[in-house]
Motif scaffolding. Sequence first.
Motif, PDB file in Angstrom:
ATOM      1  N   UNK A  58       0.811  -1.218   0.000  1.00  0.00           N
ATOM      2  CA  UNK A  58       0.000   0.000   0.000  1.00  0.00           C
ATOM      3  C   UNK A  58       0.848   1.273   0.000  1.00  0.00           C
ATOM      4  N   UNK A  59       1.982   1.249   0.714  1.00  0.00           N
ATOM      5  CA  UNK A  59       2.874   2.410   0.687  1.00  0.00           C
ATOM      6  C   UNK A  59       3.475   2.574  -0.710  1.00  0.00           C
ATOM      7  N   UNK A  60       3.932   1.481  -1.283  1.00  0.00           N
ATOM      8  CA  UNK A  60       4.501   1.535  -2.637  1.00  0.00           C
ATOM      9  C   UNK A  60       3.488   2.073  -3.638  1.00  0.00           C
ATOM     10  N   UNK A  61       2.269   1.602  -3.566  1.00  0.00           N
ATOM     11  CA  UNK A  61       1.222   2.052  -4.489  1.00  0.00           C
ATOM     12  C   UNK A  61       1.020   3.557  -4.392  1.00  0.00           C
ATOM     13  N   UNK A  62       1.122   4.096  -3.190  1.00  0.00           N
ATOM     14  CA  UNK A  62       0.876   5.523  -2.977  1.00  0.00           C
ATOM     15  C   UNK A  62       2.048   6.385  -3.428  1.00  0.00           C
ATOM     16  N   UNK A  63       3.275   5.890  -3.224  1.00  0.00           N
ATOM     17  CA  UNK A  63       4.449   6.730  -3.498  1.00  0.00           C
ATOM     18  C   UNK A  63       4.954   6.579  -4.926  1.00  0.00           C
ATOM     19  N   UNK A  64       4.694   5.434  -5.573  1.00  0.00           N
ATOM     20  CA  UNK A  64       5.257   5.151  -6.897  1.00  0.00           C
ATOM     21  C   UNK A  64       4.976   6.231  -7.943  1.00  0.00           C
ATOM     22  N   UNK A  65       3.776   6.831  -7.998  1.00  0.00           N
ATOM     23  CA  UNK A  65       3.523   7.850  -9.020  1.00  0.00           C
ATOM     24  C   UNK A  65       4.364   9.118  -8.862  1.00  0.00           C
ATOM     25  N   UNK A  66       4.980   9.298  -7.686  1.00  0.00           N
ATOM     26  CA  UNK A  66       5.695  10.541  -7.396  1.00  0.00           C
ATOM     27  C   UNK A  66       7.210  10.434  -7.554  1.00  0.00           C
ATOM     28  N   UNK A  67       7.733   9.206  -7.796  1.00  0.00           N
ATOM     29  CA  UNK A  67       9.180   9.005  -7.834  1.00  0.00           C
ATOM     30  C   UNK A  67       9.576   8.258  -9.105  1.00  0.00           C
ATOM     31  N   UNK A  68      10.900   8.166  -9.326  1.00  0.00           N
ATOM     32  CA  UNK A  68      11.386   7.503 -10.524  1.00  0.00           C
ATOM     33  C   UNK A  68      11.337   5.995 -10.430  1.00  0.00           C
ATOM     34  N   UNK A  69      11.767   5.463  -9.275  1.00  0.00           N
ATOM     35  CA  UNK A  69      11.830   4.012  -9.117  1.00  0.00           C
ATOM     36  C   UNK A  69      11.593   3.642  -7.661  1.00  0.00           C
ATOM     37  N   UNK A  70      10.897   2.517  -7.460  1.00  0.00           N
ATOM     38  CA  UNK A  70      10.653   1.992  -6.117  1.00  0.00           C
ATOM     39  C   UNK A  70      11.180   0.561  -6.043  1.00  0.00           C
ATOM     40  N   UNK A  71      11.885   0.267  -4.959  1.00  0.00           N
ATOM     41  CA  UNK A  71      12.223  -1.109  -4.628  1.00  0.00           C
ATOM     42  C   UNK A  71      11.331  -1.514  -3.447  1.00  0.00           C
ATOM     43  N   UNK A  72      10.409  -2.431  -3.695  1.00  0.00           N
ATOM     44  CA  UNK A  72       9.523  -2.934  -2.651  1.00  0.00           C
ATOM     45  C   UNK A  72      10.111  -4.234  -2.120  1.00  0.00           C
ATOM     46  N   UNK A  73      10.378  -4.286  -0.819  1.00  0.00           N
ATOM     47  CA  UNK A  73      10.997  -5.464  -0.231  1.00  0.00           C
ATOM     48  C   UNK A  73      10.100  -6.071   0.833  1.00  0.00           C
ATOM     49  N   UNK A  74      10.283  -7.370   1.051  1.00  0.00           N
ATOM     50  CA  UNK A  74       9.591  -8.049   2.145  1.00  0.00           C
ATOM     51  C   UNK A  74      10.352  -9.321   2.474  1.00  0.00           C
ATOM     52  N   UNK A  75      10.296  -9.722   3.724  1.00  0.00           N
ATOM     53  CA  UNK A  75      10.955 -10.950   4.162  1.00  0.00           C
ATOM     54  C   UNK A  75      10.239 -12.182   3.623  1.00  0.00           C
ATOM     55  N   UNK A  76       8.928 -12.050   3.382  1.00  0.00           N
ATOM     56  CA  UNK A  76       8.078 -13.181   3.039  1.00  0.00           C
ATOM     57  C   UNK A  76       7.774 -13.191   1.548  1.00  0.00           C
ATOM     58  N   UNK A  77       8.274 -14.188   0.834  1.00  0.00           N
ATOM     59  CA  UNK A  77       8.114 -14.229  -0.618  1.00  0.00           C
ATOM     60  C   UNK A  77       6.645 -14.284  -1.063  1.00  0.00           C
ATOM     61  N   UNK A  78       5.772 -15.121  -0.460  1.00  0.00           N
ATOM     62  CA  UNK A  78       4.366 -15.113  -0.870  1.00  0.00           C
ATOM     63  C   UNK A  78       3.689 -13.752  -0.638  1.00  0.00           C
TER      64      UNK A  78
END
Length: 263
Positions: A58-78
């Motif tokens: 949800x954070x990535x979805x909100x910030x992505x339109x405002x920046x050049x590139x986003x790296x979304x990370x998580x410990x849990x692959x699923x």
Amino acid sequence: MRDDKQIKEEVKQQFGANAEKYVTSQTHATGDDLSLLAPWLNPSADWVFLDVATGGGHLTKKIAPHVGQVFATDLTQPMLAAARNHLTSHCRNVSYVVADAEALPFLGESFDAVGCRIAAHHFPNPQAFVREVARVLKPGGKFILIDNIAPEDEKLDRFVNTLEKLRDTSHVRSYSRSEWLEWVEQAGLVESQSRIRKKTFPYATWVRRTAESEEQVEQVTAHITGADEEIHAYFAVEKEGEQVTSIQIDEWMALFVKQKLEK
């Protein structure tokens, strides 16, 4: 006593089993903290942004339109895969990386800004996480932290952390504001602005998002109903008859800036 490896395995199991629930969770998908991201960060179209423990994305979805590139990370692959499936049609500038928040797989000074939303209470070593954030931030870079926090009062702290642990076995600790401020100061980050809000949870949905049985739900409910009036007042416990209908928990949103080294 669980060690860090066991804690992280529990986190992966919990979020892996409930990935879609977090993507569709209204608690995670909504909130005025999301609308405050851009005004607080003042992002630029050439920024590279890191979202740590993205969860449902949800954070990535909100910030992505405002920046050049986003790296979304998580410990849990699923969990990360569920976020990607949710975001594919919305965000074309996002890369997805399985990563431990306490050992980020990125070179130093790689990011203009870092965000972490409603996740850090699952981290066994928040100090290490903050150090990693400071390491991967460029000088002058920004870090936005949003998470549930514990009150400074010991009794209220004990109640809410026991509550969360009963509800979600992967919960480590909702840390206090004073604990966070100590860690970010040690890492060379300076608070720019912050706020605390009361976040209301519809009880039935909230408790069943992570509870694995009705017996576990009953244990959580008993912990709430057995608390005293001071606790009920602070956490705004609402009931209909003997049924708990809602509860409030403190959420802290804070913006920090990495200090630039003086020449």
